[in-house]
Write a protein that holds these residues in place. Structure first.
Motif, PDB file in Angstrom:
ATOM      1  N   SER A  34     -15.512  43.126  -8.334  1.00  0.00           N
ATOM      2  CA  SER A  34     -15.198  42.085  -9.313  1.00  0.00           C
ATOM      3  C   SER A  34     -13.700  41.814  -9.354  1.00  0.00           C
ATOM      4  O   SER A  34     -12.897  42.746  -9.416  1.00  0.00           O
ATOM      5  N   ILE A  35     -13.351  40.542  -9.306  1.00  0.00           N
ATOM      6  CA  ILE A  35     -11.971  40.100  -9.515  1.00  0.00           C
ATOM      7  C   ILE A  35     -11.957  39.326 -10.824  1.00  0.00           C
ATOM      8  O   ILE A  35     -12.599  38.272 -10.940  1.00  0.00           O
ATOM      9  N   TYR A  36     -11.260  39.869 -11.806  1.00  0.00           N
ATOM     10  CA  TYR A  36     -11.213  39.248 -13.131  1.00  0.00           C
ATOM     11  C   TYR A  36     -10.031  38.284 -13.188  1.00  0.00           C
ATOM     12  O   TYR A  36      -8.877  38.710 -13.242  1.00  0.00           O
ATOM     13  N   LEU A  37     -10.330  37.008 -13.149  1.00  0.00           N
ATOM     14  CA  LEU A  37      -9.282  35.994 -13.162  1.00  0.00           C
ATOM     15  C   LEU A  37      -8.691  35.862 -14.556  1.00  0.00           C
ATOM     16  O   LEU A  37      -9.410  35.920 -15.561  1.00  0.00           O
ATOM     17  N   ASP A  38      -7.379  35.683 -14.615  1.00  0.00           N
ATOM     18  CA  ASP A  38      -6.662  35.552 -15.885  1.00  0.00           C
ATOM     19  C   ASP A  38      -6.573  34.076 -16.243  1.00  0.00           C
ATOM     20  O   ASP A  38      -5.809  33.315 -15.638  1.00  0.00           O
ATOM     21  N   PHE A  39      -7.373  33.661 -17.222  1.00  0.00           N
ATOM     22  CA  PHE A  39      -7.401  32.250 -17.617  1.00  0.00           C
ATOM     23  C   PHE A  39      -6.075  31.818 -18.231  1.00  0.00           C
ATOM     24  O   PHE A  39      -5.673  30.664 -18.099  1.00  0.00           O
ATOM     25  N   ALA A  40      -5.397  32.747 -18.905  1.00  0.00           N
ATOM     26  CA  ALA A  40      -4.122  32.397 -19.532  1.00  0.00           C
ATOM     27  C   ALA A  40      -3.083  31.997 -18.481  1.00  0.00           C
ATOM     28  O   ALA A  40      -2.199  31.188 -18.753  1.00  0.00           O
ATOM     29  N   LYS A  41      -3.228  32.549 -17.294  1.00  0.00           N
ATOM     30  CA  LYS A  41      -2.321  32.213 -16.187  1.00  0.00           C
ATOM     31  C   LYS A  41      -2.892  31.105 -15.304  1.00  0.00           C
ATOM     32  O   LYS A  41      -2.262  30.719 -14.307  1.00  0.00           O
ATOM     33  N   GLY A  42      -4.089  30.626 -15.648  1.00  0.00           N
ATOM     34  CA  GLY A  42      -4.707  29.557 -14.866  1.00  0.00           C
ATOM     35  C   GLY A  42      -5.181  29.984 -13.495  1.00  0.00           C
ATOM     36  O   GLY A  42      -5.310  29.155 -12.577  1.00  0.00           O
ATOM     37  N   GLU A  43      -5.460  31.284 -13.331  1.00  0.00           N
ATOM     38  CA  GLU A  43      -5.848  31.775 -12.006  1.00  0.00           C
ATOM     39  C   GLU A  43      -7.155  31.156 -11.503  1.00  0.00           C
ATOM     40  O   GLU A  43      -7.358  31.029 -10.290  1.00  0.00           O
ATOM     41  N   GLY A  46      -6.338  28.256  -9.501  1.00  0.00           N
ATOM     42  CA  GLY A  46      -5.432  28.491  -8.380  1.00  0.00           C
ATOM     43  C   GLY A  46      -6.067  28.112  -7.050  1.00  0.00           C
ATOM     44  O   GLY A  46      -7.301  28.064  -6.917  1.00  0.00           O
ATOM     45  N   PRO A  47      -5.253  27.836  -6.044  1.00  0.00           N
ATOM     46  CA  PRO A  47      -5.764  27.342  -4.763  1.00  0.00           C
ATOM     47  C   PRO A  47      -6.743  28.281  -4.077  1.00  0.00           C
ATOM     48  O   PRO A  47      -7.698  27.837  -3.448  1.00  0.00           O
ATOM     49  N   GLU A  48      -6.531  29.603  -4.195  1.00  0.00           N
ATOM     50  CA  GLU A  48      -7.434  30.564  -3.543  1.00  0.00           C
ATOM     51  C   GLU A  48      -8.841  30.449  -4.099  1.00  0.00           C
ATOM     52  O   GLU A  48      -9.831  30.456  -3.342  1.00  0.00           O
ATOM     53  N   HIS A  49      -8.939  30.312  -5.426  1.00  0.00           N
ATOM     54  CA  HIS A  49     -10.268  30.232  -6.039  1.00  0.00           C
ATOM     55  C   HIS A  49     -10.869  28.844  -5.900  1.00  0.00           C
ATOM     56  O   HIS A  49     -12.070  28.694  -5.625  1.00  0.00           O
ATOM     57  N   VAL A  50     -10.062  27.805  -6.083  1.00  0.00           N
ATOM     58  CA  VAL A  50     -10.576  26.429  -5.986  1.00  0.00           C
ATOM     59  C   VAL A  50     -11.077  26.125  -4.573  1.00  0.00           C
ATOM     60  O   VAL A  50     -11.995  25.308  -4.394  1.00  0.00           O
ATOM     61  N   LYS A  51     -10.526  26.801  -3.590  1.00  0.00           N
ATOM     62  CA  LYS A  51     -11.017  26.646  -2.214  1.00  0.00           C
ATOM     63  C   LYS A  51     -12.480  27.066  -2.119  1.00  0.00           C
ATOM     64  O   LYS A  51     -13.256  26.503  -1.338  1.00  0.00           O
ATOM     65  N   ARG A  57     -13.891  27.168 -12.165  1.00  0.00           N
ATOM     66  CA  ARG A  57     -14.376  27.957 -13.295  1.00  0.00           C
ATOM     67  C   ARG A  57     -15.086  29.191 -12.740  1.00  0.00           C
ATOM     68  O   ARG A  57     -15.295  29.313 -11.529  1.00  0.00           O
ATOM     69  N   THR A  58     -15.462  30.098 -13.616  1.00  0.00           N
ATOM     70  CA  THR A  58     -16.168  31.301 -13.161  1.00  0.00           C
ATOM     71  C   THR A  58     -17.598  31.279 -13.684  1.00  0.00           C
ATOM     72  O   THR A  58     -17.866  30.634 -14.695  1.00  0.00           O
ATOM     73  N   PRO A  59     -18.488  31.994 -12.941  1.00  0.00           N
ATOM     74  CA  PRO A  59     -18.264  32.881 -11.805  1.00  0.00           C
ATOM     75  C   PRO A  59     -18.414  32.175 -10.470  1.00  0.00           C
ATOM     76  O   PRO A  59     -18.963  31.084 -10.371  1.00  0.00           O
ATOM     77  N   THR A  60     -17.911  32.864  -9.446  1.00  0.00           N
ATOM     78  CA  THR A  60     -18.105  32.494  -8.044  1.00  0.00           C
ATOM     79  C   THR A  60     -18.401  33.788  -7.299  1.00  0.00           C
ATOM     80  O   THR A  60     -17.794  34.817  -7.594  1.00  0.00           O
ATOM     81  N   ILE A  61     -19.331  33.730  -6.358  1.00  0.00           N
ATOM     82  CA  ILE A  61     -19.534  34.894  -5.488  1.00  0.00           C
ATOM     83  C   ILE A  61     -19.251  34.512  -4.044  1.00  0.00           C
ATOM     84  O   ILE A  61     -19.398  33.352  -3.655  1.00  0.00           O
ATOM     85  N   VAL A  62     -18.842  35.507  -3.270  1.00  0.00           N
ATOM     86  CA  VAL A  62     -18.728  35.373  -1.821  1.00  0.00           C
ATOM     87  C   VAL A  62     -19.584  36.473  -1.213  1.00  0.00           C
ATOM     88  O   VAL A  62     -19.401  37.660  -1.517  1.00  0.00           O
ATOM     89  N   ASP A  63     -20.550  36.074  -0.380  1.00  0.00           N
ATOM     90  CA  ASP A  63     -21.457  37.017   0.283  1.00  0.00           C
ATOM     91  C   ASP A  63     -20.900  37.307   1.670  1.00  0.00           C
ATOM     92  O   ASP A  63     -21.041  36.510   2.597  1.00  0.00           O
ATOM     93  N   HIS A  64     -20.260  38.460   1.811  1.00  0.00           N
ATOM     94  CA  HIS A  64     -19.575  38.797   3.064  1.00  0.00           C
ATOM     95  C   HIS A  64     -20.551  39.130   4.189  1.00  0.00           C
ATOM     96  O   HIS A  64     -20.165  39.115   5.362  1.00  0.00           O
ATOM     97  N   LYS A  65     -21.801  39.419   3.848  1.00  0.00           N
ATOM     98  CA  LYS A  65     -22.803  39.692   4.891  1.00  0.00           C
ATOM     99  C   LYS A  65     -23.514  38.419   5.324  1.00  0.00           C
ATOM    100  O   LYS A  65     -24.402  38.469   6.177  1.00  0.00           O
ATOM    101  N   ASN A  66     -23.151  37.306   4.742  1.00  0.00           N
ATOM    102  CA  ASN A  66     -23.769  36.039   5.110  1.00  0.00           C
ATOM    103  C   ASN A  66     -22.680  35.012   5.421  1.00  0.00           C
ATOM    104  O   ASN A  66     -22.621  33.925   4.848  1.00  0.00           O
TER     105      ASN A  66
END
Length: 222
Positions: A34-43, A46-51, A57-66
């Motif tokens: 789990s990566i807990y994004l800091d909303f107060a910082k607008g994470e 951020g470009p890494e998450h919006v990509k 917004r949350t949540p988002t998952i990435v399935d590394h085996k797929n």
């Protein structure tokens, strides 16, 4: 693969929707970081998450085996997880009609429970000025949604298939907010008296080992 886990879960410490995804991952025995994004910082914007999630917004998952497949919107994530990794239907159903009923409850959670409970919480706790009419409206909608659940659960133990499924667990995080904060000062509100079937159902769900384990993590970081 991130941190040796199959999934990366981008989420938020307080936001309800990421926790229901964690419940499902835990129930299925899937490993995740789990990566807990800091909303107060607008994470979350951020470009890494919006990509991964253009809604930012949350949540988002990435399935590394797929192939690092990314999925966003909590109920879409849940549908993906059980469709891909619950072939034994441990927490889902197999009958075609029951699958639609399960999906129906997930849609109701996403469109009926989440937005109304969320607005109730916003106007009660975060809106810069008190708007009693808005607080009342969304508290009443919270009561109405609980009434919908009570009308079904008073006749059957679980929402679909005669067993615990993702349909049931999807309601837990916002229900906790309702019981602990949204309705504590609502005139005459009594969960035990007015919604006994909802209360019994909720307690059964949160007592499940996987759900309880995630709730313990939630408590420890908040």
């Amino acid at each position: 693969m991130s941190h040796g886990k199959q999934f990366t879960l981008y989420t938020h410490k307080g936001g309800p929707n990421g926790w229901k995804v964690a419940f499902v991952l835990e129930e299925l025995g899937l490993t995740y970081h789990s990566i807990y994004l800091d909303f107060a910082k607008g994470e979350q914007k951020g470009p890494e998450h919006v990509k991964l999630n253009p809604n930012g917004r949350t949540p988002t998952i990435v399935d590394h085996k797929n192939g690092d497949f990314a999925v966003w919107e909590s109920c879409a994530i849940i549908v993906y997880l059980v469709g891909t990794y619950d072939k034994q239907n441990k927490i889902s159903v197999s009958d075609p009609k029951e699958r639609i009923t399960q999906l129906q409850w997930l849609f109701f959670q996403a469109s009926g429970q989440g937005p109304y409970f969320g607005q109730a919480y916003w106007f009660k706790a975060y809106h810069p000025e008190k708007v009693p009419s808005a607080i009342e409206r969304y508290q009443k909608e919270t009561i109405r949604v609980l009434g919908v659940l009570e009308s079904v659960l008073s006749k059957q133990e679980w929402l679909v298939g005669g067993k615990f499924t993702v349909a049931d667990v999807s309601f837990v995080p916002w229900d906790i907010s309702a019981f602990d904060a949204l309705l504590v000062d609502y005139p005459g509100f009594s969960l035990e008296k007015d919604f006994p079937a909802v209360k019994a159902w909720h307690e059964k769900v949160i007592s499940r080992p996987a759900v309880a384990a995630v709730l313990a993590i939630k408590a420890s970081i908040n």
